[in-house]
Design a protein around this motif. Structure first.
Motif, mmCIF file in Angstrom:
data_model
loop_
_atom_site.group_PDB
_atom_site.id
_atom_site.type_symbol
_atom_site.label_atom_id
_atom_site.label_comp_id
_atom_site.label_asym_id
_atom_site.label_seq_id
_atom_site.Cartn_x
_atom_site.Cartn_y
_atom_site.Cartn_z
ATOM 1 N N ARG A 19 0.699 -0.951 0.080
ATOM 2 C CA ARG A 19 -0.030 0.177 -0.064
ATOM 3 C C ARG A 19 0.966 1.310 0.058
ATOM 4 N NH1 ARG A 19 -3.226 -2.990 3.869
ATOM 5 N NH2 ARG A 19 -5.381 -3.617 2.926
ATOM 6 N N LEU B 186 1.950 -14.259 0.957
ATOM 7 C CA LEU B 186 2.333 -13.255 1.528
ATOM 8 C C LEU B 186 3.406 -12.943 2.601
ATOM 9 C CD1 LEU B 186 -1.359 -11.370 2.723
ATOM 10 C CD2 LEU B 186 0.735 -10.279 1.411
ATOM 11 N N ASN C 257 6.433 -10.533 1.423
ATOM 12 C CA ASN C 257 6.576 -9.548 2.404
ATOM 13 C C ASN C 257 8.087 -9.502 2.968
ATOM 14 O OD1 ASN C 257 5.882 -7.325 4.260
ATOM 15 N ND2 ASN C 257 5.089 -8.736 5.764
ATOM 16 N N ASP D 239 3.507 -3.065 4.473
ATOM 17 C CA ASP D 239 1.983 -2.803 4.540
ATOM 18 C C ASP D 239 1.537 -3.321 3.388
ATOM 19 O OD1 ASP D 239 -0.447 -2.333 5.194
ATOM 20 O OD2 ASP D 239 -0.411 -0.270 4.689
ATOM 21 N N SER D 240 1.684 -4.873 3.085
ATOM 22 C CA SER D 240 1.347 -5.402 1.978
ATOM 23 C C SER D 240 0.053 -6.293 2.023
ATOM 24 C CB SER D 240 2.500 -6.670 1.574
ATOM 25 O OG SER D 240 2.442 -7.532 2.659
ATOM 26 N N ALA D 241 -0.715 -6.480 1.010
ATOM 27 C CA ALA D 241 -1.927 -7.033 1.030
ATOM 28 C C ALA D 241 -1.983 -7.850 -0.242
ATOM 29 C CB ALA D 241 -3.076 -5.650 0.765
ATOM 30 N N TYR D 242 -3.137 -8.715 -0.100
ATOM 31 C CA TYR D 242 -3.506 -9.798 -0.883
ATOM 32 C C TYR D 242 -5.046 -9.861 -1.064
ATOM 33 C CZ TYR D 242 -3.564 -14.635 -2.788
ATOM 34 O OH TYR D 242 -3.903 -15.925 -3.518
ATOM 35 N N LYS D 243 -5.153 -9.034 -2.317
ATOM 36 C CA LYS D 243 -6.748 -8.953 -2.384
ATOM 37 C C LYS D 243 -7.412 -9.245 -3.647
ATOM 38 C CE LYS D 243 -7.095 -6.479 1.544
ATOM 39 N NZ LYS D 243 -7.473 -7.103 2.771
ATOM 40 N N LYS E 224 -8.486 1.749 2.986
ATOM 41 C CA LYS E 224 -7.837 0.504 2.290
ATOM 42 C C LYS E 224 -8.689 0.027 0.992
ATOM 43 C CE LYS E 224 -6.063 -1.190 6.516
ATOM 44 N NZ LYS E 224 -5.825 -2.585 7.547
ATOM 45 N N THR F 57 -9.480 -0.903 -2.712
ATOM 46 C CA THR F 57 -8.634 -1.588 -3.693
ATOM 47 C C THR F 57 -9.227 -1.020 -5.047
ATOM 48 O OG1 THR F 57 -9.931 -3.318 -3.504
ATOM 49 C CG2 THR F 57 -7.837 -3.194 -2.131
#
Length: 449
Positions: free
Chosen positions: A34, A124, A128, A319-323, A339, A341
């Motif tokens: 992010r 992740l 990460n 601040d990683s994400a898997y969406k 947040k 996406t």
């Protein structure tokens, strides 16, 4: 149990529900960071290779089902729908070693919804951690301004696997060697190392220790000189190296105290002894900030970095994400405040000066834009060969050469910002309106046609 159980419990509960509801259509999940961590002008993507290893070997076996059942306090029969699940999806990703920016997808996973969900945690974890370490190590190479940097981090990393990864990743971004014997052997890296203070103490005097070390090691020597009095230790090392005619390629190591001031005095002692070619190695709590200070004024030839780099002490996480961005052909997105996406499968276009554009997968590149995401797995099998650290390092060096100077600064860097394409912006607005309309209709008890 297999590595399939290296997951968060809620991945299991969601996968079970999907299977029960017959929701097995294709889903695409996008992994991205992010925001940049503090004092980072860029990130070096890493963790893809171990993620592909995991995915290609992913299979839920009977022992895994038993573990899931135990964690949920349910009979194993209830978890039977998971038995035999394998990953047979597709992965598109930015190859390891490339420089990436905040908001840009590092990889996208497309698979049956239960599969794509169940592998989230492991992927992740790998991306990460490894991107964090690779980015920190790259900054040390920049700070050293051409001086060799070596990895001494194994004893302080968060486990042997993390230490192995730190050695591999630091080599990828330009480190000259590692103290980690396992990583050096497996990855074909130069192994480096000297001696500990305990070695000196065991012999009683530095001179006895240095002579004993020289007898065991016929090549160039690196002698640790700060066990007792550092300046005297340098004099003893100089005398031993000169008397044995072993100065060529040899070095002394400073591991404590005011490294800058000690390096100046050590250099003077070595030069006065007629040993101008004996190098000075510095270690002890170093990272890019300390190296940046030392390289400007101290006659240090080699920097050995360990603890603060192996754990990325100043910025230990992303601040990683898997969406999920698409399910069963329908673009989806999250609307949560701060947040949100963007929907749809994507591509990142690298443009000159890092004027990157995040667009949709099927978009044509903008002028001078080069797509970053490549298909690296199809039907659960790799489609490209595993790169060597040198090959990934060549990608890194090429990307580094194009970064704006303000992004390269060790202190107060300014990271470039990617922008979204017009088509992606339009899709995002349309999906947002559709979701808001559906929510309003549901709240009013009206079925949306």
């Amino acid at each position: 149990m297999s590595s399939a159980t290296t997951t968060d419990l809620y991945e299991v509960t969601m996968a079970m529900s999907y299977l029960r509801e017959g929701m097995t259509g294709p889903a695409t999940f996008s992994l991205f960071v992010r925001d940049m961590p503090p004092d980072r002008g860029f990130l070096v993507t890493a963790g893809l290779e171990s993620s592909l290893d995991f995915l290609s070997g992913f299979r839920v076996g009977p022992e895994d089902v038993d573990a899931f059942a135990s964690a949920l306090h349910r009979p194993p029969g209830d978890l039977a729908p998971l038995l035999g699940m394998e990953f047979n999806g597709q992965v598109r990703a930015v190859p390891e070693g490339r420089i990436v920016l905040a908001g840009e997808p590092l990889l996208e996973v497309t698979a049956s919804l239960p599969q794509a969900q169940l592998v989230e945690t492991y992927v992740l974890n790998q991306v990460n951690h490894q991107t964090t370490i690779a980015s920190k190590a790259a900054r040390c190479v920049l700070a050293a301004a051409g001086h060799p940097v070596v990895d001494f981090s194994l004893r302080r990393t968060h486990g042997p696997q993390a230490g192995f990864q730190a050695a591999r990743l630091s080599a990828m971004v330009g480190f000259a060697g590692t103290s980690n014997v396992a990583a050096a052997t497996a990855e074909g890296l130069p192994a480096v190392g000297t001696m500990a203070h305990s070695y000196i103490e065991a012999f009683g005097t530095e001179e006895a220790a240095f002579h004993a070390f020289a007898r065991s090691h016929p090549g160039p020597l690196t002698l640790l000189v700060d066990t007792y009095d550092t300046e005297e230790g340098v004099r003893v090392a100089a005398r031993v190296l000169r008397n044995l005619d072993r100065a060529s390629g040899s070095a002394i190591r400073l591991d404590s105290g005011d490294l800058g001031a000690l390096a100046l005095r050590a250099r003077a002692i070595l030069d006065a002894a007629g040993l101008p070619d004996v190098r000075i190695v510095a270690s002890g709590g170093l990272d890019e900030y300390a190296v940046d200070d030392l390289v400007r004024s101290a006659p240090i030839d080699i920097y050995a970095v360990g603890t603060r780099v192996g754990v990325s002490a100043d910025a230990p996480y992303l601040d990683s994400a898997y969406k999920m961005v698409e399910f069963d052909g329908r673009p989806v997105m999250k609307l949560s405040s701060a947040k949100a996406t963007a929907p749809g499968q994507k591509q990142v276009f690298r443009c000159p000066g890092y004027a990157d554009v995040i667009g949709l997968r099927d978009e044509q590149p903008p002028d001078d834009g080069v797509p970053l995401l490549e298909t690296v797995m199809r039907n659960g099998r790799r489609t490209v060969e595993r790169p060597t650290p040198r090959q990934s390092g060549e990608r890194f060096a090429a990307d580094l050469a194009g970064l704006p100077s303000e992004a390269l600064r060790i202190r107060t860097p300014v990271a470039p910002r990617a922008v979204t394409s017009e088509r992606l912006t339009e899709l995002t607005g349309g999906v947002r309106r559709r979701i808001e309309d559906e929510v309003l209709a549901a709240a009013a008890g009206v079925a949306k046609p």
